[in-house]
Each structure stands twice: as structure tokens, then as C-alpha cells.
Design a protein around this motif. Structure first.
Motif, PDB file in Angstrom:
ATOM      1  N   LEU A  62       0.833  -1.204   0.000  1.00 27.12           N
ATOM      2  CA  LEU A  62       0.000   0.000   0.000  1.00 27.12           C
ATOM      3  C   LEU A  62       0.871   1.259   0.000  1.00 27.12           C
ATOM      4  CD1 LEU A  62      -2.885  -0.921   2.489  1.00 27.12           C
ATOM      5  CD2 LEU A  62      -3.099  -0.428   0.044  1.00 27.12           C
ATOM      6  N   ALA A 113       2.124   1.735  -3.426  1.00 25.76           N
ATOM      7  CA  ALA A 113       1.044   2.243  -4.276  1.00 25.76           C
ATOM      8  C   ALA A 113       0.902   3.757  -4.126  1.00 25.76           C
ATOM      9  CB  ALA A 113      -0.265   1.540  -3.944  1.00 25.76           C
ATOM     10  N   ALA A 125      -2.582  -0.989  -5.022  1.00 20.38           N
ATOM     11  CA  ALA A 125      -3.454  -0.743  -3.877  1.00 20.38           C
ATOM     12  C   ALA A 125      -4.432  -1.893  -3.687  1.00 20.38           C
ATOM     13  CB  ALA A 125      -4.212   0.572  -4.062  1.00 20.38           C
TER      14      ALA A 125
END
Length: 485
Positions: A18, A21, A51
Motif C-alpha cells: 500500500l 502504491a 493498492a
């Protein structure tokens, strides 16, 4: 390895993915601002995919009932995070207009994240700004370490974190701050401050603002990726080279040194022990290289300028170049090959074996030689003001042995792909040391790694990751007993 441990590792990998991302939004914004909508959408698409993968891992695997101080879990998180970050970092490179293969994309991402700086790309001078920024940003993130970057949030996830920091750096220096959160905050402040100062200095020295920011990101990370095919040599500017030398050296010093210096208001610290040795080696090698170049007919000012920059670049494992030092003769080539194995200080962004291990190795060997004549004498081995026990000395010797054996084995495997001896050995040595340029006409400072076989690229990418993880961390995870309950 229990199911709870694996679930916890996958959960943390989701958190790291994440973060990767979110980082993709930076080059997307840069490309949108430059009117390059095609590549901006590539990064936007990479953000969505990354993500999605990160959210899936976070949602599917909760933290579980795992001891946050468990070394086995910490080691697996350390290794898997670097591997997953490399694969995620390759996605926008693979999907870009460059049309490169997945092998090339992974090689480029691994080189960036491990701050190696080797590249398979040509035409950097005309490349879209978003792609250039992505490479620089990956190096900047990799410089301090993705796991160290996450130390400030891991405590909130009930993770001790300190064992991950030590797993990556593998140094023996003291902890200058008592808590993980404080360590992360102070080191990040130092890292950000040095990056900002470097960008301003490059801008003042004559770079464009965009080039200054990119080179600041890769200089402080001692990564060496540039926005130009000719690297720093493109500018042919003494002020720019001086700025680069200063900040390459600063990046190769322990980040904690600056923080301790500020916290203690300038008082001396035991961290300084390896700094003196490192700067002494840089000076000695620079003078030796300068003398050699003068003996080969190079003008003294030119010899000093080229030697100072390229020696500093290689020993700090940055990898910027201003000349093809492969053409400086056998002595110079051998000297630069040895520099692959030295590296910077422990706790810095530099790669290599690290100067403190050389200090301990020489001190331990000196004790052995002395005891051959005086077998009953007690000769302590000291490092940074403290006595080093025999276990630590043995660990350093084992590290040297494993490092050299791993380098030789990977070099032989690269040779098996058809690459010549010099290219194979120098490619793996620079990969293990996270340096950047190899030696010779095929992978030397004047070219890149685009022409070598795909299998060789995978092997060299592995050497980069193994070197960045300080070897032992990676090798432990490969042992069968590591996975037993």
C-alpha cells in the motif's frame, strides 16, 4: 513456520505494498503536470493494481497471535518486503511506453530499490519525467530501507520493529535512541534534511530544478541513478561534481551520527570510530588513483578531479560516473574492483561489506599474528571505544567467508549464461556491493546492462537484493530448518 506467522508476514507485506502504491501517485502527478497523460495513466493504473493487492492482503490476513519480537518473523518480513516491493515497483516500468520486458522491469526496480544504480535503459535524456522520478523515488525509499521507513507506524501495529532494523543493517553499533519511534523520527528528519540541502546545492550549482531534485534523491540514497545517460559527466561542471562528492560522502556516513550530533549538541560520539577510518580510506585511494593517472600521462588537475569523484562514487556505492575508469589501465581497474567490497559505514545508505567489518577483521587478524609470538598475551580487539568479544569477531569472519563464496558462486552462474569473465565477476561484485557500474566494455561505466542475457539479469538482480539485505538475512531464510515449526 506457523500459519499465524505467515498470516502476519502477509499482512505486513500488504501494508508495505500500500505504501508503494501511494508512492506511485508522485510520478503520476509529475507526468500530469508535464502534460504526459499516457504515462500518468500508467502510474495511475499501477496505483490501482498495487493498492488492490495491498488491500486484499491486509483484509485477508489479520495480525494474528504472533510475538512481535520473534526473530523468525522479523527475518521473513525483512526479506519478503524487499522482494514484494521490487515486483510492485516493476509494474509501472513494465506497463510504460518503454516496451521493456518483465525481466528488464524487475532488474530496473531491484537496482533502484537496493540503491545499486545499474540500469538497462537508454535515452534517459528524453525520457518522460514521471519515469525518471519513479526511478529516483525508488532509490530514495530504498536508501533508508522500506522497513526502516515503516518503523514509525509499526509500533501502532503492535510490532517491536527494532529487530527488523537490525536485520537489515546488521551492524554492531549502539542504539543512540531508546525507542523505535524516536529512532525512526530522528533518522527520517536527518534523511529529509540532507535531501533538501542536496537539492538546493545542485540547483545552485547549475542543474535544473527537476534534475536537482532527482539527483538529490539518488545522491543521499547513494543510489546513483541519473536523468542523463552520461550520468554526472553530462554536466561537465566542477561545482556540480563537488556537491555530489560532499553529499555522497554524507550519505555514506551513519545517519544516526547526524541525529546524535544534534541531540547531544555537538558532543563527541562513539559512532565516530568508523567515520575516521572510512574517510582515511577514501583519501588514500583517491591519492593512489590520482598518482596512477598522472603516471599514465593525465594532467594533475584532471587526474585529481576524475579520481576524487569516481573513487568517492564507487566506495560509497553511489555509482555516478564522470569518466570510463575501465580505460585507466589494469591498476585502476583492480583498485575499483576492490572498492566494490569495501563500502561505506554501517547504518548509512551505502552498500558493500562496510568499513566496520574491515576494522574488526584487521584488528582480529593483528591479534592472531601477535599471539603467534606472544601466545599468553591478552590483546583486546576494540571498536568504537568498546571491546569486541570473540563471538563478534567470529561473526565478522563468517560474514566475509559467506560474502566471498556467494559472490564467486553467483559469478560462475552468470558466466554459465555466456558472459565473459570480467563482465560476470564485476557485475556480481557491484551487485553485491550495490554499486552500479561494472567493469569492461560490456557492463562498464560507459554502457549499461541492457545487452546481457536475461538469465544473467535475474542472477545480478538477486545479488543486489542479497547484498542489500546484508547476505546473512537472506541466507537464513533459505535454510530448511528456518521453516520448521
Amino acid at each position: 513456520m506457523t500459519a499465524d506467522r505467515l498470516r502476519f508476514v502477509l499482512f505486513l507485506n500488504g501494508v508495505f505494498i500500500l505504501a508503494m502504491a501511494l508512492a506511485m501517485l508522485v510520478p503520476a502527478i509529475v507526468d500530469f503536470g508535464a502534460g504526459n497523460n499516457r504515462d500518468a495513466m500508467t502510474f495511475a493504473g499501477g496505483f490501482v493494481v498495487s493498492a488492490g493487492i495491498g488491500l486484499l492482503l491486509v483484509a485477508a490476513f489479520n495480525q494474528g497471535d504472533v510475538d512481535p519480537k520473534d526473530s523468525r518473523t522479523g527475518l521473513l518480513v525483512t526479506v519478503s518486503a524487499w522482494l514484494s516491493a521490487t515486483l510492485i515497483g516493476a509494474i509501472p516500468l513494465y506497463n510504460s511506453h518503454l516496451g521493456i520486458s518483465w525481466t528488464d522491469a524487475v532488474f530496473e526496480a531491484a537496482s533502484a530499490l537496493t540503491t545499486t544504480g545499474s540500469t538497462v535503459l537508454f535515452g534517459l535524456d528524453q525520457m518522460p519525467p514521471g519515469l525518471l522520478m519513479w526511478r529516483s523515488l525508488l532509490q530514495w525509499l530504498g536508501g533508508i530501507g522500506i522497513i526502516v521507513m515503516a518503523l514509525s507506524v509499526l509500533p501502532a501495529l503492535r510490532v517491536g520493529g527494532m529487530q527488523l532494523f537490525r536485520a537489515e543493517s546488521s551492524d554492531v553499533s549502539e542504539k543512540p535512541f531508546p525507542k523505535v519511534r524516536q529512532i525512526a523520527r530522528n533518522i527520517l528528519i536527518v534523511y529529509l534534511s540532507l535531501t533538501l540541502l542536496c537539492a538546493i546545492a545542485f540547483d545552485v550549482a547549475g542543474m535544473t530544478t527537476f534534475d536537482a531534485v532527482n539527483h538529490a534523491l539518488t545522491t543521499i540514497a547513494t543510489g546513483g541513478m541519473s536523468t542523463k545517460d552520461a550520468s554526472i559527466g553530462y554536466y561537465s561542471s566542477l561545482p556540480i561534481e563537488i556537491v555530489a562528492i560532499v553529499f555522497m560522502l554524507m550519505g555514506a556516513l551513519p545517519l544516526a551520527f547526524y541525529a546524535v550530533f544534534l541531540v547531544n549538541r555537538g558532543k563527541r560520539s562513539t559512532i565516530e570510530g568508523q567515520i575516521k577510518a572510512f574517510l582515511l580510506v577514501v583519501t588514500a585511494v583517491t591519492l593512489a588513483c590520482t598518482a596512477w593517472n598522472i603516471s599514465q600521462g593525465m594532467a594533475p588537475p584532471t587526474a585529481l578531479r576524475l579520481s576524487a569523484f569516481n573513487v568517492t562514487s564507487v566506495i560509497t556505492s553511489t555509482g555516478f560516473v564522470t569518466a570510463d575508469f575501465s580505460n585507466w589501465g589494469s591498476f585502476a581497474m583492480g583498485l575499483f574492483f576492490l572498492l566494490y567490497f569495501i563500502g561505506g559505514c554501517a547504518g548509512s545508505t551505502a552498500g558493500g561489506i562496510k568499513i566496520f567489518r574491515w576494522q574488526i577483521l584487521f584488528a582480529g587478524s593483528g591479534r592472531v599474528l601477535r599471539q603467534m609470538l606472544f601466545p599468553n598475551s591478552l590483546v583486546p580487539v576494540r571498536f568504537q571505544g568498546r571491546s569486541v568479544d570473540d563471538v563478534a569477531i567470529g561473526n565478522v569472519r563468517n560474514f566475509f567467508f559467506l560474502y566471498l563464496v556467494t559472490t564467486l558462486i553467483l559469478s560462475l552462474l552468470v558466466m554459465a549464461t555466456g558472459l565473459d569473465f570480467l563482465s560476470s565477476l564485476s557485475s556480481v561484485a557491484q551487485g553485491m556491493g550495490n554499486t552500479g557500474p561494472g567493469l569492461g566494455p560490456l557492463v562498464g561505466p560507459a554502457t549499461n546492462f541492457a545487452a546481457i542475457p536475461d538469465t544473467a539479469k535475474w542472477l545480478i538482480a538477486i545479488s543486489m537484493i542479497v547484498g542489500r539485505l546484508e547476505l546473512v538475512t537472506f541466507l537464513v531464510v533459505l535454510q530448511p530448518w528456518f521453516w520448521r515449526r
